[in-house]
Design a protein around this motif. Structure first.
Motif, PDB file in Angstrom:
ATOM      1  N   VAL A   1      92.173 -72.200  73.203  1.00 42.36           N
ATOM      2  CA  VAL A   1      93.319 -71.307  73.009  1.00 42.36           C
ATOM      3  C   VAL A   1      93.489 -70.974  71.531  1.00 42.36           C
ATOM      4  CG1 VAL A   1      95.830 -71.093  73.202  1.00 42.36           C
ATOM      5  CG2 VAL A   1      94.508 -72.082  75.086  1.00 42.36           C
ATOM      6  N   ALA A   2      93.221 -71.939  70.664  1.00 42.92           N
ATOM      7  CA  ALA A   2      93.386 -71.727  69.220  1.00 42.92           C
ATOM      8  C   ALA A   2      92.460 -70.639  68.692  1.00 42.92           C
ATOM      9  CB  ALA A   2      93.122 -73.038  68.477  1.00 42.92           C
ATOM     10  N   ARG A   3      91.394 -70.322  69.429  1.00 41.78           N
ATOM     11  CA  ARG A   3      90.440 -69.304  68.972  1.00 41.78           C
ATOM     12  C   ARG A   3      90.739 -67.919  69.533  1.00 41.78           C
ATOM     13  NH1 ARG A   3      84.807 -72.367  69.845  1.00 41.78           N
ATOM     14  NH2 ARG A   3      83.942 -70.554  68.795  1.00 41.78           N
ATOM     15  N   ASP A   4      91.800 -67.805  70.321  1.00 43.67           N
ATOM     16  CA  ASP A   4      92.172 -66.500  70.865  1.00 43.67           C
ATOM     17  C   ASP A   4      92.435 -65.480  69.759  1.00 43.67           C
ATOM     18  OD1 ASP A   4      92.004 -67.631  73.345  1.00 43.67           O
ATOM     19  OD2 ASP A   4      94.117 -67.384  73.872  1.00 43.67           O
ATOM     20  N   ARG A   5      92.929 -65.927  68.624  1.00 45.49           N
ATOM     21  CA  ARG A   5      93.257 -64.994  67.535  1.00 45.49           C
ATOM     22  C   ARG A   5      92.008 -64.333  66.965  1.00 45.49           C
ATOM     23  NH1 ARG A   5      94.084 -67.955  61.985  1.00 45.49           N
ATOM     24  NH2 ARG A   5      92.938 -69.905  62.264  1.00 45.49           N
ATOM     25  N   TYR A   6      90.852 -64.936  67.189  1.00 46.33           N
ATOM     26  CA  TYR A   6      89.598 -64.331  66.749  1.00 46.33           C
ATOM     27  C   TYR A   6      88.914 -63.554  67.880  1.00 46.33           C
ATOM     28  CZ  TYR A   6      90.025 -67.859  63.037  1.00 46.33           C
ATOM     29  OH  TYR A   6      90.470 -68.644  62.016  1.00 46.33           O
ATOM     30  N   ARG A   7      89.109 -64.002  69.102  1.00 46.66           N
ATOM     31  CA  ARG A   7      88.324 -63.467  70.218  1.00 46.66           C
ATOM     32  C   ARG A   7      89.099 -62.508  71.116  1.00 46.66           C
ATOM     33  NH1 ARG A   7      84.176 -68.405  71.834  1.00 46.66           N
ATOM     34  NH2 ARG A   7      83.329 -68.595  69.715  1.00 46.66           N
ATOM     35  N   HIS A   8      90.428 -62.500  71.001  1.00 44.51           N
ATOM     36  CA  HIS A   8      91.260 -61.535  71.726  1.00 44.51           C
ATOM     37  C   HIS A   8      90.835 -61.378  73.188  1.00 44.51           C
ATOM     38  CE1 HIS A   8      90.887 -60.293  67.406  1.00 44.51           C
ATOM     39  NE2 HIS A   8      92.191 -60.495  67.493  1.00 44.51           N
ATOM     40  N   PRO A   9      90.819 -62.474  73.948  1.00 43.54           N
ATOM     41  CA  PRO A   9      90.283 -62.397  75.313  1.00 43.54           C
ATOM     42  C   PRO A   9      91.056 -61.455  76.230  1.00 43.54           C
ATOM     43  CG  PRO A   9      91.424 -64.474  74.963  1.00 43.54           C
ATOM     44  CD  PRO A   9      91.283 -63.832  73.617  1.00 43.54           C
ATOM     45  N   ALA A  10      92.379 -61.437  76.115  1.00 47.34           N
ATOM     46  CA  ALA A  10      93.161 -60.580  77.012  1.00 47.34           C
ATOM     47  C   ALA A  10      92.830 -59.113  76.779  1.00 47.34           C
ATOM     48  CB  ALA A  10      94.657 -60.828  76.807  1.00 47.34           C
ATOM     49  N   GLN A  11      92.830 -58.692  75.519  1.00 45.33           N
ATOM     50  CA  GLN A  11      92.548 -57.293  75.205  1.00 45.33           C
ATOM     51  C   GLN A  11      91.090 -56.934  75.505  1.00 45.33           C
ATOM     52  OE1 GLN A  11      93.977 -59.492  73.138  1.00 45.33           O
ATOM     53  NE2 GLN A  11      96.046 -58.730  72.762  1.00 45.33           N
ATOM     54  N   THR A  12      90.188 -57.893  75.272  1.00 46.57           N
ATOM     55  CA  THR A  12      88.766 -57.636  75.517  1.00 46.57           C
ATOM     56  C   THR A  12      88.494 -57.426  77.003  1.00 46.57           C
ATOM     57  OG1 THR A  12      88.131 -58.912  73.554  1.00 46.57           O
ATOM     58  CG2 THR A  12      86.452 -58.587  75.240  1.00 46.57           C
ATOM     59  N   LEU A  13      89.022 -58.304  77.831  1.00 51.84           N
ATOM     60  CA  LEU A  13      88.813 -58.167  79.273  1.00 51.84           C
ATOM     61  C   LEU A  13      89.507 -56.928  79.820  1.00 51.84           C
ATOM     62  CD1 LEU A  13      89.138 -61.899  80.408  1.00 51.84           C
ATOM     63  CD2 LEU A  13      87.042 -60.564  80.060  1.00 51.84           C
ATOM     64  N   ALA A  14      90.659 -56.577  79.244  1.00 52.84           N
ATOM     65  CA  ALA A  14      91.336 -55.352  79.659  1.00 52.84           C
ATOM     66  C   ALA A  14      90.507 -54.128  79.292  1.00 52.84           C
ATOM     67  CB  ALA A  14      92.720 -55.273  79.013  1.00 52.84           C
ATOM     68  N   PHE A  15      89.911 -54.133  78.116  1.00 53.67           N
ATOM     69  CA  PHE A  15      89.058 -53.022  77.695  1.00 53.67           C
ATOM     70  C   PHE A  15      87.865 -52.850  78.627  1.00 53.67           C
ATOM     71  CE2 PHE A  15      85.436 -51.514  75.053  1.00 53.67           C
ATOM     72  CZ  PHE A  15      85.887 -50.226  74.834  1.00 53.67           C
ATOM     73  N   PHE A  16      87.300 -53.972  79.070  1.00 55.96           N
ATOM     74  CA  PHE A  16      86.163 -53.910  79.976  1.00 55.96           C
ATOM     75  C   PHE A  16      86.583 -53.592  81.420  1.00 55.96           C
ATOM     76  CE2 PHE A  16      83.839 -57.029  76.976  1.00 55.96           C
ATOM     77  CZ  PHE A  16      83.295 -55.984  76.257  1.00 55.96           C
ATOM     78  N   GLY A  17      87.884 -53.635  81.696  1.00 56.21           N
ATOM     79  CA  GLY A  17      88.383 -53.273  83.019  1.00 56.21           C
ATOM     80  C   GLY A  17      88.163 -54.324  84.083  1.00 56.21           C
ATOM     81  N   VAL A  18      88.127 -55.596  83.695  1.00 59.66           N
ATOM     82  CA  VAL A  18      87.889 -56.670  84.652  1.00 59.66           C
ATOM     83  C   VAL A  18      89.105 -56.850  85.563  1.00 59.66           C
ATOM     84  CG1 VAL A  18      87.296 -59.106  84.927  1.00 59.66           C
ATOM     85  CG2 VAL A  18      86.393 -57.812  82.984  1.00 59.66           C
ATOM     86  N   LYS A  19      88.852 -56.969  86.866  1.00 58.21           N
ATOM     87  CA  LYS A  19      89.923 -57.160  87.850  1.00 58.21           C
ATOM     88  C   LYS A  19      89.702 -58.463  88.615  1.00 58.21           C
ATOM     89  CE  LYS A  19      89.056 -53.275  90.006  1.00 58.21           C
ATOM     90  NZ  LYS A  19      87.941 -52.803  89.168  1.00 58.21           N
ATOM     91  N   PRO A  20      90.774 -59.067  89.132  1.00 56.32           N
ATOM     92  CA  PRO A  20      90.636 -60.354  89.829  1.00 56.32           C
ATOM     93  C   PRO A  20      89.862 -60.272  91.132  1.00 56.32           C
ATOM     94  CG  PRO A  20      92.886 -59.538  90.003  1.00 56.32           C
ATOM     95  CD  PRO A  20      92.190 -58.666  89.002  1.00 56.32           C
ATOM     96  N   THR A  21      89.681 -59.065  91.666  1.00 57.16           N
ATOM     97  CA  THR A  21      88.914 -58.888  92.902  1.00 57.16           C
ATOM     98  C   THR A  21      87.446 -58.571  92.649  1.00 57.16           C
ATOM     99  OG1 THR A  21      89.634 -56.573  92.937  1.00 57.16           O
ATOM    100  CG2 THR A  21      90.926 -58.141  94.240  1.00 57.16           C
TER     101      THR A  21
END
Length: 268
Positions: free
Chosen positions: A46-66
């Motif tokens: 979690v401490a590395r989220d500030r470098y890797r921006h996982p939420a924004q990155t996955l949103a940009f790629f359009g990943v969905k839970p299905t």
């Protein structure tokens, strides 16, 4: 480089999200936000989220839970902590890596927390005869984070074959998301063989040669503090700190590497 690659490369310095330039400008769907905020994630990750921006990155790629999501070479499972719970109910998550030791990190997660990671499917990548692979045409999304340089590293250029294999496992219309350490375009291309950094044009070239069409570029994971010219390569920076305690505060202040974030699609 074809005309699609030239267009995307010219756009690469700008976040292709309505002209916004901050990582926070990317709208994050609730399932992704929930997965990133999950209490099952380890504090160190979690401490590395500030470098890797996982939420924004996955949103940009359009990943969905299905989706059926394939992560290529997940290593210790940093993104596994997010993608496995996110897809557990309505989707499928494959961890695909060198068989078998390359998936030991994910296996350890499964053994320790089967309730969270028990549904993760393990696959060989690249898959050889007799090894379990991702079925052709089965994936909605293929993701690879900071791995392309490994395929280019040391003069052993396996990148073309790797991109071709990723193309094969995707459904028509499926998405390939790539995050990679970024080498400035003006640098000698020979640096790709030893520095851990790749030119954006090289990654686009590998993808388009495999049949992918560029679909966007983002600066979500950019870091202008990274000069990408370290004697010990990208590993000089955190989290590796190749020089140990030498100038550690300096490299900590720079943070993790400057990274390209590229989206491609497999034509229908």
């Amino acid at each position: 480089m074809n005309r699609y690659a030239r267009i995307l490369l010219c756009a690469a310095p700008v976040l292709v999200l309505g002209g916004m330039t901050a990582a926070s400008a990317q709208r994050v769907p609730a399932p992704i936000a929930a997965a990133v905020a999950a209490p099952t994630r380890t504090p160190a990750n979690v401490a590395r989220d500030r470098y890797r921006h996982p939420a924004q990155t996955l949103a940009f790629f359009g990943v969905k839970p299905t989706d059926t999501v394939v992560e290529i070479w997940p290593s210790g499972g940093w993104y596994t902590e997010i993608l496995a719970p996110m897809t557990a109910r309505g989707g499928v998550y494959y961890a695909a890596g060198p068989w078998e030791k390359g998936l030991n990190g994910v296996r350890a997660m499964q053994a320790k927390t089967p309730a969270t990671y028990g549904k993760v499917r393990l696959a060989a990548f690249p898959a050889e005869a007799g090894q379990p692979g991702v079925p052709d045409g089965s994936a909605d999304v293929v993701l690879t984070f900071r791995n392309v340089h490994n395929w280019r590293f040391g003069g052993a250029d396996r990148a073309r074959a790797m991109f071709a294999a990723m193309f094969k496992m995707l459904k028509p219309g499926g998405t390939l998301g790539v995050v990679e350490h970024r080498l400035p375009e003006a640098r000698d291309i020979a640096a790709e063989e030893k520095s851990g950094y790749m030119k954006t044009s090289s990654v686009i070239g590998f993808a388009t040669a495999a049949g992918f069409k560029p679909a966007g570029a983002s600066e979500i994971n950019a870091n202008p503090k990274d000069s990408a010219d370290w004697a010990n390569g990208v590993w000089t920076l955190p989290p590796n700190y190749a020089l140990k305690d030498v100038d550690r505060a300096k490299y900590a202040a720079i943070g993790e590497s400057d990274r390209m974030t590229l989206k491609f699609v497999k034509p229908r």
